[in-house]
Design a protein around this motif. Sequence first.
Motif, PDB file in Angstrom:
ATOM      1  N   UNK A   1       0.823  -1.201   0.000  1.00  0.00           N
ATOM      2  CA  UNK A   1       0.000   0.000   0.000  1.00  0.00           C
ATOM      3  C   UNK A   1       0.853   1.245   0.000  1.00  0.00           C
ATOM      4  N   UNK A   2       0.227   2.380  -0.305  1.00  0.00           N
ATOM      5  CA  UNK A   2       0.913   3.665  -0.326  1.00  0.00           C
ATOM      6  C   UNK A   2       0.038   4.707   0.349  1.00  0.00           C
ATOM      7  N   UNK A   3       0.683   5.754   0.836  1.00  0.00           N
ATOM      8  CA  UNK A   3      -0.045   6.849   1.472  1.00  0.00           C
ATOM      9  C   UNK A   3       0.780   8.118   1.317  1.00  0.00           C
ATOM     10  N   UNK A   4       0.175   9.144   0.740  1.00  0.00           N
ATOM     11  CA  UNK A   4       0.828  10.432   0.577  1.00  0.00           C
ATOM     12  C   UNK A   4       0.495  11.300   1.776  1.00  0.00           C
TER      13      UNK A   4
ATOM     14  N   UNK B   1       4.044   0.913   2.196  1.00  0.00           N
ATOM     15  CA  UNK B   1       3.938  -0.200   3.131  1.00  0.00           C
ATOM     16  C   UNK B   1       4.322  -1.471   2.388  1.00  0.00           C
ATOM     17  N   UNK B   2       5.332  -2.166   2.926  1.00  0.00           N
ATOM     18  CA  UNK B   2       5.874  -3.334   2.240  1.00  0.00           C
ATOM     19  C   UNK B   2       5.701  -4.598   3.064  1.00  0.00           C
TER      20      UNK B   2
ATOM     21  N   UNK C   1       9.754   3.534   3.663  1.00  0.00           N
ATOM     22  CA  UNK C   1       9.235   2.172   3.609  1.00  0.00           C
ATOM     23  C   UNK C   1       8.888   1.764   5.030  1.00  0.00           C
ATOM     24  N   UNK C   2       7.683   1.250   5.198  1.00  0.00           N
ATOM     25  CA  UNK C   2       7.203   0.806   6.500  1.00  0.00           C
ATOM     26  C   UNK C   2       6.781  -0.650   6.392  1.00  0.00           C
TER      27      UNK C   2
ATOM     28  N   UNK D   1       3.727  -0.652  10.615  1.00  0.00           N
ATOM     29  CA  UNK D   1       3.990   0.774  10.572  1.00  0.00           C
ATOM     30  C   UNK D   1       5.395   1.166  10.959  1.00  0.00           C
ATOM     31  N   UNK D   2       6.247   0.196  11.267  1.00  0.00           N
ATOM     32  CA  UNK D   2       7.630   0.482  11.664  1.00  0.00           C
ATOM     33  C   UNK D   2       8.436   0.948  10.440  1.00  0.00           C
ATOM     34  N   UNK D   3       9.126   2.069  10.598  1.00  0.00           N
ATOM     35  CA  UNK D   3       9.957   2.604   9.531  1.00  0.00           C
ATOM     36  C   UNK D   3      11.164   1.695   9.321  1.00  0.00           C
ATOM     37  N   UNK D   4      11.355   1.239   8.077  1.00  0.00           N
ATOM     38  CA  UNK D   4      12.505   0.370   7.809  1.00  0.00           C
ATOM     39  C   UNK D   4      13.487   0.997   6.831  1.00  0.00           C
ATOM     40  N   UNK D   5      13.094   2.070   6.143  1.00  0.00           N
ATOM     41  CA  UNK D   5      13.983   2.743   5.190  1.00  0.00           C
ATOM     42  C   UNK D   5      13.407   4.116   4.878  1.00  0.00           C
TER      43      UNK D   5
END
Length: 122
Positions: free
Chosen positions: A52-55, A63-64, A107-108, A112-116
């Motif tokens: 998914x994506x969110x602006x 979201x990966x 990238x989350x 929801x954890x930020x990974x990049x």
Amino acid sequence: MTKLRTAALAAALIAVAGCATTKPSSPADVTTARENAGVANLKQTYSGVVEGTDVNGATLRVYVDINGIDSMDESAEDAMKQQLLARWKRVWAKNNPGKHATLAVELHDFQGKLIFTETTKA
């Protein structure tokens, strides 16, 4: 009793009609909707990875699926990240002509954890 039902039905219809009308979207809402539409096909482009994506302003959150991204070889993952940033820069610039900003792609994981994260100037 019939008059009461008729009055209740009329009131209900008026209430529903009132809910159905919405205020015109603000220019910022319209821009965000266009930006979301511009990145929506990333789910198909990176099927199995992008969920998914969110602006949000100048930030594109992607979201990966952790398993999907972990199964990519390093060069493919790096290329995907660069393509995400390049796509976001094109979409943002198209919808914000003449404006400048520091754009970010994040990238989350599914929690929801930020990974990049990476940024670029537009």
